[in-house]
Design an enzyme around this catalytic site. Structure first.
Site, short mmCIF file in Angstrom:
data_model
loop_
_atom_site.label_atom_id
_atom_site.label_comp_id
_atom_site.label_asym_id
_atom_site.label_seq_id
_atom_site.Cartn_x
_atom_site.Cartn_y
_atom_site.Cartn_z
CB VAL A 11 -0.93 -0.04 1.05
CG1 VAL A 11 -1.88 1.54 0.99
CG2 VAL A 11 -1.89 -1.51 1.16
CG PHE A 157 -11.04 0.73 -1.20
CD1 PHE A 157 -11.86 0.33 -0.01
CD2 PHE A 157 -11.31 2.22 -0.97
CE1 PHE A 157 -13.23 0.20 1.17
CE2 PHE A 157 -12.28 2.69 0.29
CZ PHE A 157 -13.51 1.88 1.41
NE ARG A 159 -9.37 -4.45 -8.39
CZ ARG A 159 -9.28 -4.23 -9.70
NH1 ARG A 159 -10.89 -5.03 -9.69
NH2 ARG A 159 -9.43 -3.18 -10.25
CD GLU A 160 -1.20 -8.14 -2.42
OE1 GLU A 160 -0.68 -8.65 -2.73
OE2 GLU A 160 -0.85 -7.35 -0.92
CG ASN A 231 -11.39 -5.87 2.23
OD1 ASN A 231 -11.59 -5.76 1.29
ND2 ASN A 231 -10.29 -5.74 3.32
CG LEU A 273 -21.68 -13.41 -8.21
CD1 LEU A 273 -22.98 -13.04 -9.15
CD2 LEU A 273 -22.05 -14.22 -6.87
N GLY A 280 -7.78 -15.64 -0.96
CA GLY A 280 -6.64 -15.77 0.25
C GLY A 280 -6.16 -14.04 -0.11
CB CYS A 283 -7.16 -7.74 2.71
SG CYS A 283 -5.77 -6.40 2.47
NE ARG A 350 1.12 -10.10 2.11
CZ ARG A 350 1.09 -8.58 3.43
NH1 ARG A 350 0.93 -7.74 4.00
NH2 ARG A 350 1.00 -7.51 1.53
#
Ligand code: NAD
Length: 454
Positions: A11, A157, A159-160, A231, A273, A280, A283, A350
């Site tokens: 981040v 917010f 996303r990696e 989340n 969906l 995983g 977060c 992670r």
């Protein structure tokens, strides 16, 4: 503005690189000298598409230090972006935030500084950080820091894997504070993103139709809760479709058709969906655990979020059950694993489902041969375990394998020569944990293809 980023992780790096690109002076302060050295060499210490290029574009506005005494004086805004991993009881480990806040209080400069919590932190952390900064300031200066700082919450917010897109073309920006000056400063900082009037980096063109980015201004507590709620909601959506996938398997339906059928309903929406082996990453697990713990603290039980966590755990075990259904005995088997990172386009391991599945297979006596296009070195260092072998080439996981599991849907896996690879396996079982491949096509190559909910 002069911006300090306390914590140069996923981040912090992305936030700092974006601020430098937008014309601000950025100082990264981190306890990890190796990370700082990498940034100063113009390298990104993490794998995130475009990040290295963005850091280079703003390099002359970026400096790095381990010392808050160097990083704080003259700073207008300091972002706290240190990690908040969860403890055994589900509550976040706030020791890194505490350490950063104390250093900030000790070294805050002569002027006014805005302290921004960007780390995901429990409700009330804004007040808590404020108290730590105030106490540290008083202990050093022997007087109250009246008017010298205020605290805001600005949850992240991103996303990696698509973090740069998410920073520059965010769905929304949330700013929470009770101090009008804090809100005004953050609003000014984010103005180019809000108005979309910055010149985009060449490698990150503005998406067609991109409009202004809404800025949601809230009180401190609501901003803190928004991040957890967002989340948690996403995990519920994924958990729901994974439960539907399980039912689809029993009744002979296809969950991918079901997702389309319900996702086209504007009230539901198609995203999140996709049935699979579950979520995983750094977060979802810790943030849902934290939300459940916060609710419990207030005497409430969060049934829906707890159920989503449980379903996610079961998804991983279902991979083992499906393999057992095919192979009957796991001891002595060789299982190939395509993908180790928790999702494509990141090297983050992670809470990666692949690693959890590998551990479950090892416990049952199988050997696991894994590949990942970018996370391999990190996996070797962080996840070495007898019986778990990492291979440089994806093709190698098929050699003498009793089954291959696709855990991470890296796009390059689509290009593998499956017809040849099938012939190298002991038994041609292919478990597609992300419903990434066409079942007919895989069966055409000779695989016994198993998807999720289809
Ligand atoms: P990370 O582990 O990648 O980075 C944290 C960094 O903080 C590390 O470089 C560490 O060395 C540094 N650090 C630790 N103690 C420090 C201290 N006292 N002073 C300065 N630096 C210190 O973490 P991350 O993934 O970037 O997450 C940071 C926060 O942002 C977490 O609260 C996380 O929940 C939240 N968040 C993460 C993501 C994500 O996709 N990774 C997305 C949104 C929000």
């Amino acid at each position: 503005m002069n911006i300090t980023i306390a914590g140069a992780g996923y981040v912090g790096l992305v936030t700092g690189a974006a601020c430098a690109y937008l014309g601000h002076q950025v100082t990264f302060v981190d306890v990890d000298q190796d990370k700082l050295d990498a940034i100063e060499r113009g390298e990104s210490p993490i794998y995130e598409p475009g990040l290295e290029d963005l850091l280079r574009l703003g390099a002359w506005r970026i400096r790095c230090t381990r010392d808050y005494a160097e990083a704080l004086p003259g700073c207008d805004i300091v972002f706290i972006t240190v990690g908040t991993p969860h403890l055994a009881d589900g509550t976040p480990n706030m020791s890194y935030v505490e350490a950063a806040a104390r250093e900030i209080g000790l070294h805050i400069g002569a002027g006014y500084t805005l302290v921004v919590n960007k780390s995901t932190v429990p409700v009330g952390s804004g007040n808590w950080v404020e108290a730590i900064v105030r106490d540290a300031f008083e202990s050093r200066n022997g007087r109250r820091p009246d008017g010298k700082f205020s605290v805001a919450s600005n949850p992240e917010f991103l996303r990696e894997g698509s973090a740069l897109h998410d920073i520059f073309y965010a769905d929304r920006i949330v700013i929470g504070s009770r101090d009008a000056r804090a809100i005004a400063m953050l609003t000014e900082l984010y103005q180019p993103v809000q108005n979309q009037d910055f010149t985009p980096p060449a490698f990150l063109p503005r998406p067609e139709g991109q409009g202004a980015v809404p800025v949601v201004t809230t009180d401190l507590t609501s901003a803190e809760l928004i991040k957890y709620a967002a989340n948690a909601f996403l995990t519920v959506k994924i958990g729901f479709i994974n439960e539907m996938a399980s039912l689809a398997e029993s009744v002979g339906a296809d969950v991918t058709q079901l997702s389309r059928g319900i996702g086209l309903d504007a009230r539901i929406g198609p995203r999140f969906l996709q049935a699979g082996i579950g979520w995983g990453g750094s977060c979802f697990g810790k943030d849902t655990a934290a939300l459940v713990a916060i609710a419990r603290e207030y005497g409430k039980q969060f049934h829906i979020v707890e159920a989503a966590r449980q379903v996610n755990c079961e998804q991983r075990e279902r991979v083992i059950e499906k393999l057992l259904g095919e192979l009957k005995i796991m001891k002595g088997r060789v299982i190939g694993l395509l993908g180790v990172a928790f999702k494509p386009n990141t090297d983050d391991l992670r809470d990666a489902p692949a690693l959890d599945i590998a551990r479950r297979l090892l416990v049952r006596g199988a050997r696991v041969v894994a590949h990942d296009p970018v996370a391999l070195e990190r996996a070797r260092v962080e996840c070495g375990s007898p019986g778990l072998v990492f291979k440089e080439r994806a093709e190698e996981v098929f050699a003498d394998a009793d089954a291959v599991v696709l855990a991470t849907e890296w796009p390059q896996y689509r290009e593998l020569p499956f017809a040849t690879l099938m012939g190298r396996m002991r038994t041609p079982v292919f478990l597609d944990g992300r419903n990434f491949f066409d079942p007919q096509q895989m069966a055409g190559f000779g695989f016994r293809y198993i998807g999720v909910g289809r």
